[in-house]
Design a protein around this motif. Sequence first.
Motif, short mmCIF file in Angstrom:
data_model
loop_
_atom_site.label_atom_id
_atom_site.label_comp_id
_atom_site.label_asym_id
_atom_site.label_seq_id
_atom_site.Cartn_x
_atom_site.Cartn_y
_atom_site.Cartn_z
N GLU A 168 0.83 -1.21 0.00
CA GLU A 168 0.00 0.00 0.00
C GLU A 168 0.86 1.27 0.00
OE1 GLU A 168 -3.05 -0.74 -0.43
OE2 GLU A 168 -2.94 -2.84 0.15
N VAL A 169 1.80 1.35 -0.94
CA VAL A 169 2.75 2.46 -1.00
C VAL A 169 2.11 3.66 -1.69
CG1 VAL A 169 4.91 3.21 -2.05
CG2 VAL A 169 4.78 0.99 -0.92
N SER A 170 2.22 4.84 -1.07
CA SER A 170 1.66 6.06 -1.65
C SER A 170 2.65 7.21 -1.48
CB SER A 170 0.34 6.44 -0.98
OG SER A 170 -0.64 5.44 -1.15
N ALA A 171 2.78 8.04 -2.52
CA ALA A 171 3.62 9.24 -2.44
C ALA A 171 3.34 10.11 -3.66
CB ALA A 171 5.10 8.88 -2.38
N GLU A 172 3.76 11.35 -3.57
CA GLU A 172 3.62 12.29 -4.68
C GLU A 172 4.94 13.04 -4.85
OE1 GLU A 172 0.50 15.71 -6.32
OE2 GLU A 172 0.13 14.64 -4.44
N ILE A 173 5.42 13.14 -6.08
CA ILE A 173 6.69 13.79 -6.39
C ILE A 173 6.42 14.92 -7.36
CG2 ILE A 173 9.02 13.46 -7.30
CD1 ILE A 173 8.74 10.48 -6.61
N ASN A 174 6.97 16.09 -7.07
CA ASN A 174 6.71 17.27 -7.87
C ASN A 174 7.58 17.34 -9.12
OD1 ASN A 174 4.82 18.50 -5.97
ND2 ASN A 174 6.61 18.82 -4.66
#
Length: 231
Positions: free
Chosen positions: A23-29
């Motif tokens: 359940e890996v979640s992340a946001e990269i700009n």
Amino acid sequence: MLKFTQIHKTYNDNGQPHTALQEVSAEINAGESVALCGPSGSGKSTLLNICGLLDSDYQGELSLDGQIVPKCADSLTQIRRAHIGFIFQRYNLVPVMTVLENIELPLMMLNMPSAQRLELAAKMAVQVGLKDHINKRPDQLSGGQQQRVAIARALVKRPKLVIADEPTANLDTTTANLVMDMMAALGQQYGTTFLMATHDDRMLHRFARRFNLQDGELQQVTTTNSFWRAG
């Protein structure tokens, strides 16, 4: 620019299920540099393959530049060729091709006209300091020079995202810093986002953020407010 939500990946290991990502979640700009760290078997390569659109057999959702990435093989190939570059630990250059031809290769895969791709490849060779080496083959170059070719090849099509796997692991400290400086400068110039798996403690301070993977679970460590840090 890159967002992954509730990514879950399970392998079949000799008939037994093995969870690689939980359940890996992340946001990269856009334009950001992120280091992906963790021991062997933590899920780094699996996450890189998913973000690089090399693996579509997962649960969850991946978005690139605000668009949900489909899991259709043909669509993934088209998006990957147009928008994603790759840099490898062992360079993965084509040994029978010259420096210029290796840099040109991604543009050939996009069916770009010959004159245009040669012009772009030659300009990129100059940008990475290989103007005098364009007709050499990889076995005539040092490790640092080969990694410069790999960087030029990854960036020549102006990708939105570059996936890098241990790009400085085989380089001495001076050369590794030069390579990181080059990626930072070119990334800032083109607004490219970098996601790099690395064990190289010498370079961790260079990244905007660090993601730590442990047993398929993700922790985020913020290192600086800047998208890149100086050497």
